[in-house]
Design an enzyme around this catalytic site. Structure first.
Site, PDB file in Angstrom:
ATOM      1  N   TYR A 148     -17.939  16.013 -42.406  1.00 38.04           N
ATOM      2  CA  TYR A 148     -18.462  15.853 -43.802  1.00 38.04           C
ATOM      3  C   TYR A 148     -19.536  16.894 -44.027  1.00 38.04           C
ATOM      4  O   TYR A 148     -19.756  17.455 -45.390  1.00 38.04           O
ATOM      5  CB  TYR A 148     -19.015  14.444 -43.631  1.00 38.04           C
ATOM      6  N   LYS A 192     -20.358  19.624 -47.365  1.00 44.28           N
ATOM      7  CA  LYS A 192     -21.200  19.438 -48.188  1.00 44.28           C
ATOM      8  C   LYS A 192     -22.115  20.671 -48.476  1.00 44.28           C
ATOM      9  O   LYS A 192     -22.531  21.060 -49.610  1.00 44.28           O
ATOM     10  CB  LYS A 192     -22.008  18.120 -48.029  1.00 44.28           C
TER      11      LYS A 192
HETATM   12  P1  NAI Z   1     -17.132   5.737 -53.041  1.00 42.86           P
HETATM   13  O1  NAI Z   1     -16.320   5.846 -51.753  1.00 42.86           O
HETATM   14  O2  NAI Z   1     -17.680   4.743 -53.396  1.00 42.86           O
HETATM   15  O3  NAI Z   1     -16.180   6.372 -54.040  1.00 42.86           O
HETATM   16  C1  NAI Z   1     -15.467   7.691 -53.786  1.00 42.86           C
HETATM   17  C2  NAI Z   1     -14.507   8.130 -54.881  1.00 42.86           C
HETATM   18  O4  NAI Z   1     -13.872   9.054 -54.782  1.00 42.86           O
HETATM   19  C3  NAI Z   1     -13.690   6.917 -55.508  1.00 42.86           C
HETATM   20  O5  NAI Z   1     -13.743   6.811 -56.943  1.00 42.86           O
HETATM   21  C4  NAI Z   1     -12.226   7.303 -54.839  1.00 42.86           C
HETATM   22  O6  NAI Z   1     -11.124   6.844 -55.549  1.00 42.86           O
HETATM   23  C5  NAI Z   1     -12.519   8.873 -55.013  1.00 42.86           C
HETATM   24  N1  NAI Z   1     -11.795   9.667 -54.033  1.00 42.86           N
HETATM   25  C6  NAI Z   1     -11.717   9.540 -52.725  1.00 42.86           C
HETATM   26  N2  NAI Z   1     -10.696  10.151 -52.256  1.00 42.86           N
HETATM   27  C7  NAI Z   1     -10.222  10.767 -53.168  1.00 42.86           C
HETATM   28  C8  NAI Z   1      -8.939  11.802 -53.472  1.00 42.86           C
HETATM   29  N3  NAI Z   1      -8.446  12.255 -52.291  1.00 42.86           N
HETATM   30  N4  NAI Z   1      -8.692  12.050 -54.660  1.00 42.86           N
HETATM   31  C9  NAI Z   1      -9.140  11.663 -55.736  1.00 42.86           C
HETATM   32  N5  NAI Z   1     -10.311  10.826 -55.491  1.00 42.86           N
HETATM   33  C10 NAI Z   1     -10.771  10.433 -54.454  1.00 42.86           C
HETATM   34  O7  NAI Z   1     -18.247   7.256 -52.687  1.00 42.86           O
HETATM   35  P2  NAI Z   1     -19.602   7.273 -53.316  1.00 42.86           P
HETATM   36  O8  NAI Z   1     -20.615   6.900 -52.306  1.00 42.86           O
HETATM   37  O9  NAI Z   1     -19.540   6.851 -54.577  1.00 42.86           O
HETATM   38  O10 NAI Z   1     -19.489   9.242 -53.388  1.00 42.86           O
HETATM   39  C11 NAI Z   1     -19.405   9.835 -54.251  1.00 42.86           C
HETATM   40  C12 NAI Z   1     -19.874  11.243 -53.979  1.00 42.86           C
HETATM   41  O11 NAI Z   1     -21.353  11.323 -53.442  1.00 42.86           O
HETATM   42  C13 NAI Z   1     -19.014  11.708 -52.687  1.00 42.86           C
HETATM   43  O12 NAI Z   1     -18.620  13.107 -52.849  1.00 42.86           O
HETATM   44  C14 NAI Z   1     -20.031  11.369 -51.517  1.00 42.86           C
HETATM   45  O13 NAI Z   1     -19.754  12.363 -50.616  1.00 42.86           O
HETATM   46  C15 NAI Z   1     -21.298  11.799 -52.282  1.00 42.86           C
HETATM   47  N6  NAI Z   1     -22.427  11.117 -51.631  1.00 42.86           N
HETATM   48  C16 NAI Z   1     -22.546   9.813 -51.320  1.00 42.86           C
HETATM   49  C17 NAI Z   1     -23.815   9.311 -50.744  1.00 42.86           C
HETATM   50  C18 NAI Z   1     -23.700   7.913 -50.735  1.00 42.86           C
HETATM   51  O14 NAI Z   1     -24.784   7.517 -49.887  1.00 42.86           O
HETATM   52  N7  NAI Z   1     -23.071   7.147 -50.969  1.00 42.86           N
HETATM   53  C19 NAI Z   1     -24.872  10.195 -50.293  1.00 42.86           C
HETATM   54  C20 NAI Z   1     -24.584  11.654 -50.626  1.00 42.86           C
HETATM   55  C21 NAI Z   1     -23.479  11.987 -51.269  1.00 42.86           C
END
Ligand code: NAI
Length: 249
Positions: free
Chosen positions: A157, A161
């Site tokens: 991961y 990033k």
């Molecule tokens: P989440 O797991 O709640 O949502 C992820 C979203 O990405 C969902 O809408 C899902 O449908 C979509 N997704 C996953 N695989 C996919 C694929 N193969 N094709 C198309 N869509 C896909 O995640 P969250 O927490 O909202 O994360 C959003 C972004 O923020 C990610 O890139 C994550 O790495 C980043 N992030 C999140 C943090 C956290 O603490 N939640 C911290 C730092 C970064």
């Protein structure tokens, strides 16, 4: 008129978490919203309804895996047909498959590379030429604090990033004279499904390490994105805007 009225934004992974909040924040600024989701999510239709009825913008949801180049090209062609030119891209979708490196399998490595790095390649590749043609565009990549610091159990991961941050800087240089800015927003720990499974004692430890003493909300990440999506950020490119409660400075 609102700041983004008449513009269309494409948000990957918009059906929940941070992406969901980004769709709403950009719609509040007046942008029409095309967003993408995967089969596992069922909230996409609800969000489309909310964006159309409450925020009065055009909205469509597309089911596609961003790791699949052909599926991305088909989805973008449909979105272009429905909305016309798309001038804002938020590469938000991302996954984690955590294990310490010695126990990480090749499949876990490849799956995360496929979504978190090949995904942004595929979608950016499909949308950047249109932005250049129209001489205006905004690309915002959702990185992660782990890409700046490393994190135990996240070799796959954090590589993606950190790579996304390098991609941001290179693309920013290449697009700077073409009217397109490229920036990253780097969230710290944020309350979404991705962090919901964290055991309580670990959550407490994490909160103690955050100077603000709490995890962030998806809306707090989305506010940074909506700033970078508009004209208020016109002279900002190649930057990483950290939204992490002071955890990494
Ligand atoms: P989440 O797991 O709640 O949502 C992820 C979203 O990405 C969902 O809408 C899902 O449908 C979509 N997704 C996953 N695989 C996919 C694929 N193969 N094709 C198309 N869509 C896909 O995640 P969250 O927490 O909202 O994360 C959003 C972004 O923020 C990610 O890139 C994550 O790495 C980043 N992030 C999140 C943090 C956290 O603490 N939640 C911290 C730092 C970064």
């Amino acid at each position: 008129m609102k700041e983004l009225s008449g513009k269309t934004a494409f948000v990957t992974g918009g059906s929940r978490g941070i992406g969901h909040a980004i769709c709403i924040a950009l719609a509040e600024s007046g942008a029409n919203i095309a967003f993408n989701y995967t089969a596992a999510d069922d909230k996409a239709n609800e969000l489309v309804d909310l964006l159309r009825t409450k925020h009065k913008v055009k909205a469509e949801a597309y089911k596609a895996d961003i790791a699949d180049e052909e599926a991305v090209n088909e989805m973008v062609a449909k979105a272009n047909k429905a909305f016309g030119p798309i001038s804002i891209l938020v590469n938000n979708a991302g996954i984690n498959r955590d294990k310490s490196f010695l126990r990480m399998t090749r499949a876990m490595w490849d799956e995360v590379m496929g979504v978190n790095l090949n995904g942004p390649f595929n979608v950016t590749n499909a949308l950047l030429p249109g932005m250049i043609e129209n001489k205006w565009g905004r690309i915002i990549n959702i990185a992660s604090m782990g890409g700046q610091t490393g994190n135990f159990g996240q070799a796959n991961y954090t590589v993606t990033k950190g790579g996304l941050i390098a991609f941001t800087m290179t693309l920013a240089r290449e697009a700077a004279r073409k009217g397109v800015t490229v920036n990253a927003v780097s969230p710290g720990y944020t309350e979404t499904d991705m962090t919901a499974g964290m055991p309580e004692p670990i959550r407490k430890q994490v909160e103690q390490m955050i100077p603000m003493g709490r995890m962030g909300t998806p809306e707090e990440i989305a506010n940074a994105v909506s700033f970078l999506a508009g004209d208020r950020s016109s002279y900002i490119t190649g930057q990483v805007l950290s939204v992490n409660g002071g955890m990494y400075m």
